[in-house]
Design a protein around this motif. Structure first.
Motif: not given
Length: 150
Positions: A77-91
């Protein structure tokens, strides 16, 4: 003879900047897609472990196993939150890159419009010169014909 367009060098530079911005935009899009792929993969792992937990719960398991499952799912779940933030940064990088590319394209189009106006102006000048030369030739021809009659 038409004068060369004085801003041709700027057109070339603007086109190069536009191409560079387009390449950067493509890289940003690829990074965004890869980040989304990793996020989906992590979400799939979490779903898979939740399903395993439910299956194990039906069969019964020890408290240590329960803690291990929960600890691992918490890390996911932590990795998902971190990756969600990375997706947003990439967007956001892609959106910034898109605005940059659009600005570069507008710059190229502005220079090309100036070039087209320059070329049209040069054509008009050449047409006027040609007309003047034709008129002068016709006057001279007419004058020679008149002189020959006298």
């Amino acid at each position: 003879m038409a004068k060369p367009f004085p801003l041709q060098t700027l057109i070339i530079l603007a086109e190069e900047r536009s191409q560079q911005a387009a390449l950067a935009l493509a890289r940003f899009r690829q990074a965004w897609q890869e980040a989304e792929g990793r996020l989906q993969q992590l979400q799939g792992y979490l779903q898979e472990y939740r399903e395993r937990l439910l299956l194990q719960a039906g069969a019964g398991f020890s408290g240590a196993l329960w803690r291990d499952y929960h600890a691992f799912m918490h890390k996911l779940e932590l990795a998902i939150r971190t990756q969600t933030q990375e997706v947003e940064r990439c967007r956001q990088r892609w959106e910034t890159g898109q605005r940059e590319w659009q600005e570069r394209e507008r710059e190229v189009n502005a220079y090309q419009t100036l070039r087209q106006r320059h070329e049209a102006s040069e054509r008009r000048l050449e047409e006027k010169l040609d007309q003047r030369l034709q008129d002068e030739f016709a006057r001279n021809l007419h004058a020679r014909g008149r002189d020959a009659q006298e």
